[in-house]
Design an enzyme around this catalytic site. Sequence first.
Site, mmCIF file in Angstrom:
data_model
loop_
_atom_site.group_PDB
_atom_site.id
_atom_site.type_symbol
_atom_site.label_atom_id
_atom_site.label_comp_id
_atom_site.label_asym_id
_atom_site.label_seq_id
_atom_site.Cartn_x
_atom_site.Cartn_y
_atom_site.Cartn_z
ATOM 1 N N ASP A 82 -8.791 -7.689 3.342
ATOM 2 C CA ASP A 82 -10.051 -7.745 2.599
ATOM 3 C C ASP A 82 -10.023 -8.867 1.561
ATOM 4 O O ASP A 82 -8.990 -9.125 0.938
ATOM 5 C CB ASP A 82 -10.263 -6.389 1.908
ATOM 6 C CG ASP A 82 -11.672 -6.191 1.401
ATOM 7 O OD1 ASP A 82 -12.611 -6.769 1.991
ATOM 8 O OD2 ASP A 82 -11.843 -5.432 0.418
ATOM 9 N N HIS A 83 -11.150 -9.540 1.377
ATOM 10 C CA HIS A 83 -11.335 -10.531 0.306
ATOM 11 C C HIS A 83 -10.163 -11.489 0.155
ATOM 12 O O HIS A 83 -9.568 -11.605 -0.920
ATOM 13 C CB HIS A 83 -11.585 -9.825 -1.030
ATOM 14 C CG HIS A 83 -12.994 -9.374 -1.216
ATOM 15 N ND1 HIS A 83 -14.062 -10.248 -1.351
ATOM 16 C CD2 HIS A 83 -13.515 -8.129 -1.284
ATOM 17 C CE1 HIS A 83 -15.170 -9.552 -1.495
ATOM 18 N NE2 HIS A 83 -14.865 -8.266 -1.438
ATOM 19 N N HIS A 180 -18.484 -4.583 -7.186
ATOM 20 C CA HIS A 180 -17.149 -4.013 -7.099
ATOM 21 C C HIS A 180 -16.826 -3.279 -8.404
ATOM 22 O O HIS A 180 -17.273 -3.669 -9.467
ATOM 23 C CB HIS A 180 -16.109 -5.115 -6.866
ATOM 24 C CG HIS A 180 -16.265 -5.830 -5.571
ATOM 25 N ND1 HIS A 180 -16.628 -7.146 -5.484
ATOM 26 C CD2 HIS A 180 -16.122 -5.393 -4.293
ATOM 27 C CE1 HIS A 180 -16.682 -7.508 -4.208
ATOM 28 N NE2 HIS A 180 -16.394 -6.464 -3.472
ATOM 29 N N GLY A 181 -16.038 -2.215 -8.286
ATOM 30 C CA GLY A 181 -15.617 -1.494 -9.485
ATOM 31 C C GLY A 181 -16.533 -0.340 -9.845
ATOM 32 O O GLY A 181 -17.207 0.228 -8.991
ATOM 33 N N ASN A 230 -17.585 -0.376 2.561
ATOM 34 C CA ASN A 230 -16.292 -0.510 1.892
ATOM 35 C C ASN A 230 -16.170 0.436 0.701
ATOM 36 O O ASN A 230 -17.050 0.451 -0.176
ATOM 37 C CB ASN A 230 -16.102 -1.950 1.395
ATOM 38 C CG ASN A 230 -15.795 -2.916 2.511
ATOM 39 O OD1 ASN A 230 -16.140 -2.692 3.676
ATOM 40 N ND2 ASN A 230 -15.140 -4.009 2.170
#
Length: 284
Positions: A82-83, A180-181, A230
């Site tokens: 991922d990423h 994200h987060g 995700n």
Amino acid sequence: MDIVSTKEMLSDAKKRKYAVPAFNIHNLETMQGVLEVANELKSPVILATTPGTVSYAGADYLVAMAKVGAKRYNIPISLHLDHCSDINILKKCIESGYKSVMIDASLKPYEENLMITKEVVEFAHTYNVSVESELGLVSGQEEERDIKDSDSIFTDPYVALDFVEKTKIDSLAVAIGTAHGVYKAEPKLDFERLKKINSLIDVPLVLHGASGVPAESIIKAIEYGICKVNIATELKIPFADAIKEFFERNPNASDPRHYLIPAKEALKKVVAEKIQICDSINRG
């Protein structure tokens, strides 16, 4: 069975209008928790690992553990990077046995993102490895990658079409309002933008930053074309909280086998909830 590419599982999800959950794992216990629930619910599943997790655990260890899970359970299981913005790390993971990778050059200028992504696709496809890429900027923190809300960029549908046609990627992560987060407020997703992107391009679409997004929003996003969801933060927090609670009750404990069991059980509850939201039960 063996671990598989995400290409076929996401293609099936797109055709049958559900999503495959991608859970970020970090060690044996988080991987076991995800796979045990996915097997119970007969759901295809993607084990996602960041470059930080690869550095922490080792690509060879992660591949070996995923292969044991695939041999034990009769469900489609993919191991995904991922990423990743470092092509050298990405190639090493592919050579170690990864079946799915995400090249994230979204911070680069568009033409450079195109060039980097095309190079990765050409390399990965020789190994029958599927490639995900991102267009636009999803805000929030993903390890050392930190994008302010003010710097987020939503995916342009027509640029997405050009990008997919030129790079030949297998799936596209889109920026439509997630982050994200941990969210400070309920995210407002741009469903009209998502519908437009889905109407223009054929590859499966990916929703990053789904931790904390209300179930009804994820379900609606799947209806409008999202095929992979995700989940990372929503797994880490209950896992860590369960360990903290264990030591509050047992301050003199020292056996990892004792405090990791409740942590894994806490994680498994979230995994089951997300699989249900993705409507991937009995799709494996």
